[in-house]
Write a protein that holds these residues in place. Structure first.
Motif, PDB file in Angstrom:
ATOM      1  N   GLY A   1      -6.544   3.618  -5.256  1.00 39.36           N
ATOM      2  CA  GLY A   1      -7.341   3.415  -4.056  1.00 39.36           C
ATOM      3  C   GLY A   1      -7.601   1.973  -3.671  1.00 39.36           C
ATOM      4  N   LEU A   2      -6.713   1.056  -4.074  1.00 38.73           N
ATOM      5  CA  LEU A   2      -6.914  -0.339  -3.681  1.00 38.73           C
ATOM      6  C   LEU A   2      -6.843  -0.464  -2.158  1.00 38.73           C
ATOM      7  N   PRO A   3      -7.618  -1.382  -1.583  1.00 40.37           N
ATOM      8  CA  PRO A   3      -7.616  -1.535  -0.128  1.00 40.37           C
ATOM      9  C   PRO A   3      -6.298  -2.112   0.383  1.00 40.37           C
ATOM     10  N   VAL A   4      -5.716  -1.446   1.360  1.00 44.62           N
ATOM     11  CA  VAL A   4      -4.411  -1.818   1.911  1.00 44.62           C
ATOM     12  C   VAL A   4      -4.586  -2.789   3.067  1.00 44.62           C
ATOM     13  N   ALA A   5      -3.892  -3.918   2.991  1.00 41.11           N
ATOM     14  CA  ALA A   5      -3.872  -4.880   4.096  1.00 41.11           C
ATOM     15  C   ALA A   5      -2.617  -4.701   4.945  1.00 41.11           C
ATOM     16  N   LEU A   6      -1.531  -4.222   4.314  1.00 38.43           N
ATOM     17  CA  LEU A   6      -0.270  -3.973   5.020  1.00 38.43           C
ATOM     18  C   LEU A   6       0.383  -2.754   4.385  1.00 38.43           C
ATOM     19  N   GLU A   7       0.683  -1.763   5.206  1.00 42.79           N
ATOM     20  CA  GLU A   7       1.294  -0.524   4.730  1.00 42.79           C
ATOM     21  C   GLU A   7       2.696  -0.781   4.168  1.00 42.79           C
ATOM     22  N   LEU A   8       3.148   0.093   3.294  1.00 36.41           N
ATOM     23  CA  LEU A   8       4.491   0.036   2.716  1.00 36.41           C
ATOM     24  C   LEU A   8       5.530   0.079   3.836  1.00 36.41           C
ATOM     25  N   ARG A   9       6.451  -0.899   3.809  1.00 39.87           N
ATOM     26  CA  ARG A   9       7.486  -0.951   4.848  1.00 39.87           C
ATOM     27  C   ARG A   9       8.657  -1.808   4.410  1.00 39.87           C
ATOM     28  N   ASP A  10       9.763  -1.650   5.123  1.00 36.99           N
ATOM     29  CA  ASP A  10      10.971  -2.451   4.908  1.00 36.99           C
ATOM     30  C   ASP A  10      10.986  -3.604   5.904  1.00 36.99           C
ATOM     31  N   GLU A  11      11.447  -4.763   5.426  1.00 34.83           N
ATOM     32  CA  GLU A  11      11.551  -5.952   6.279  1.00 34.83           C
ATOM     33  C   GLU A  11      13.015  -6.362   6.404  1.00 34.83           C
ATOM     34  N   ASP A  12      13.397  -6.821   7.576  1.00 33.43           N
ATOM     35  CA  ASP A  12      14.774  -7.263   7.808  1.00 33.43           C
ATOM     36  C   ASP A  12      15.184  -8.413   6.900  1.00 33.43           C
ATOM     37  N   PHE A  13      14.219  -9.204   6.430  1.00 33.64           N
ATOM     38  CA  PHE A  13      14.548 -10.363   5.597  1.00 33.64           C
ATOM     39  C   PHE A  13      14.775  -9.998   4.133  1.00 33.64           C
ATOM     40  N   GLY A  14      14.775  -8.691   3.800  1.00 26.72           N
ATOM     41  CA  GLY A  14      15.198  -8.267   2.474  1.00 26.72           C
ATOM     42  C   GLY A  14      14.096  -7.862   1.514  1.00 26.72           C
ATOM     43  N   GLN A  15      13.033  -7.292   2.046  1.00 28.78           N
ATOM     44  CA  GLN A  15      11.962  -6.820   1.172  1.00 28.78           C
ATOM     45  C   GLN A  15      11.483  -5.447   1.623  1.00 28.78           C
ATOM     46  N   ARG A  16      11.197  -4.611   0.647  1.00 33.42           N
ATOM     47  CA  ARG A  16      10.378  -3.410   0.857  1.00 33.42           C
ATOM     48  C   ARG A  16       9.075  -3.745   0.143  1.00 33.42           C
ATOM     49  N   HIS A  17       7.965  -3.691   0.859  1.00 31.80           N
ATOM     50  CA  HIS A  17       6.722  -4.184   0.273  1.00 31.80           C
ATOM     51  C   HIS A  17       5.495  -3.599   0.936  1.00 31.80           C
ATOM     52  N   PHE A  18       4.361  -3.863   0.284  1.00 29.66           N
ATOM     53  CA  PHE A  18       3.044  -3.580   0.840  1.00 29.66           C
ATOM     54  C   PHE A  18       2.103  -4.658   0.314  1.00 29.66           C
ATOM     55  N   ILE A  19       0.954  -4.792   0.964  1.00 26.28           N
ATOM     56  CA  ILE A  19      -0.022  -5.803   0.562  1.00 26.28           C
ATOM     57  C   ILE A  19      -1.377  -5.127   0.380  1.00 26.28           C
ATOM     58  N   VAL A  20      -2.008  -5.414  -0.765  1.00 26.49           N
ATOM     59  CA  VAL A  20      -3.379  -4.958  -1.024  1.00 26.49           C
ATOM     60  C   VAL A  20      -4.289  -6.179  -1.074  1.00 26.49           C
ATOM     61  N   THR A  21      -5.571  -5.931  -0.864  1.00 33.34           N
ATOM     62  CA  THR A  21      -6.563  -6.999  -0.902  1.00 33.34           C
ATOM     63  C   THR A  21      -7.212  -7.034  -2.276  1.00 33.34           C
ATOM     64  N   GLY A  22      -7.220  -8.220  -2.877  1.00 33.22           N
ATOM     65  CA  GLY A  22      -7.849  -8.421  -4.172  1.00 33.22           C
ATOM     66  C   GLY A  22      -9.158  -9.165  -4.022  1.00 33.22           C
ATOM     67  N   PRO A  23      -9.716  -9.621  -5.141  1.00 33.44           N
ATOM     68  CA  PRO A  23     -10.989 -10.349  -5.099  1.00 33.44           C
ATOM     69  C   PRO A  23     -10.896 -11.633  -4.277  1.00 33.44           C
ATOM     70  N   ASP A  24     -11.996 -11.985  -3.655  1.00 33.34           N
ATOM     71  CA  ASP A  24     -12.130 -13.243  -2.899  1.00 33.34           C
ATOM     72  C   ASP A  24     -11.170 -13.349  -1.723  1.00 33.34           C
ATOM     73  N   GLY A  25     -10.655 -12.227  -1.235  1.00 32.34           N
ATOM     74  CA  GLY A  25      -9.742 -12.266  -0.103  1.00 32.34           C
ATOM     75  C   GLY A  25      -8.319 -12.640  -0.466  1.00 32.34           C
ATOM     76  N   VAL A  26      -8.003 -12.680  -1.756  1.00 33.30           N
ATOM     77  CA  VAL A  26      -6.625 -12.918  -2.186  1.00 33.30           C
ATOM     78  C   VAL A  26      -5.807 -11.688  -1.815  1.00 33.30           C
ATOM     79  N   LEU A  27      -4.639 -11.909  -1.230  1.00 26.69           N
ATOM     80  CA  LEU A  27      -3.738 -10.815  -0.898  1.00 26.69           C
ATOM     81  C   LEU A  27      -2.672 -10.706  -1.978  1.00 26.69           C
ATOM     82  N   VAL A  28      -2.364  -9.478  -2.382  1.00 25.06           N
ATOM     83  CA  VAL A  28      -1.339  -9.230  -3.387  1.00 25.06           C
ATOM     84  C   VAL A  28      -0.206  -8.475  -2.706  1.00 25.06           C
ATOM     85  N   ASP A  29       0.933  -9.143  -2.590  1.00 29.34           N
ATOM     86  CA  ASP A  29       2.122  -8.602  -1.933  1.00 29.34           C
ATOM     87  C   ASP A  29       3.036  -8.038  -3.016  1.00 29.34           C
TER      88      ASP A  29
END
Length: 138
Positions: A89-117
């Motif tokens: 249940g980590l808070p999602v900043a960016l949903e799971l998706r494919d990027e043209d530049f060569g990544q499948r990824h998602f981003i969650v929010t960590g402590p102090d506003g740090v984003l984890v990609d």
């Protein structure tokens, strides 16, 4: 000769940051104090530091690591999505998706506003493939 390089994330809650990085992110504690925690996972390191500690110059005390993006490249981003978002249940900043530049990824929010990609490399589109220099795709 460089012997190590790792981020140190300034925080106003060392215990909370420790819990986040050792809990869902799976890092192990290498050194633990109430003001600094050194962490390692699979040979990679990061640390968290009390943002008001006297080892930080006066001009930079009180500033958290907000706006920092930590990339974690994994073998199976879909399995990590299931583990970190669906089950933990980590808070999602960016949903799971494919990027043209060569990544499948998602981003969650960590402590102090740090984003984890959380990233798995995928083949880039031809437009982006031309930009890689041979040292890796992403």
């Amino acid at each position: 000769m460089l012997t190590s390089c790792y981020p140190v994330l300034a925080t106003d809650d060392v215990a909370g940051a420790r819990a986040f990085w050792t809990g869902p992110m799976g890092f192990e504690i290498v050194f633990d104090a109430d003001w600094y925690v050194s962490l390692r996972r699979d040979g990679f390191e990061l640390a968290v530091l009390d943002r008001d500690h006297p080892t930080i110059p006066d001009s930079h005390r009180g500033i958290s690591a907000a706006g920092t993006l930590v990339n974690l490249e994994v073998d199976d981003v879909d399995a990590e999505w299931e583990r970190l978002v669906v089950r933990s249940g980590l808070p999602v900043a960016l949903e799971l998706r494919d990027e043209d530049f060569g990544q499948r990824h998602f981003i969650v929010t960590g402590p102090d506003g740090v984003l984890v990609d959380v990233i798995t490399e995928i083949p880039p589109t031809p437009e982006f493939a031309a930009g890689f220099t041979g040292g890796g795709s992403a």
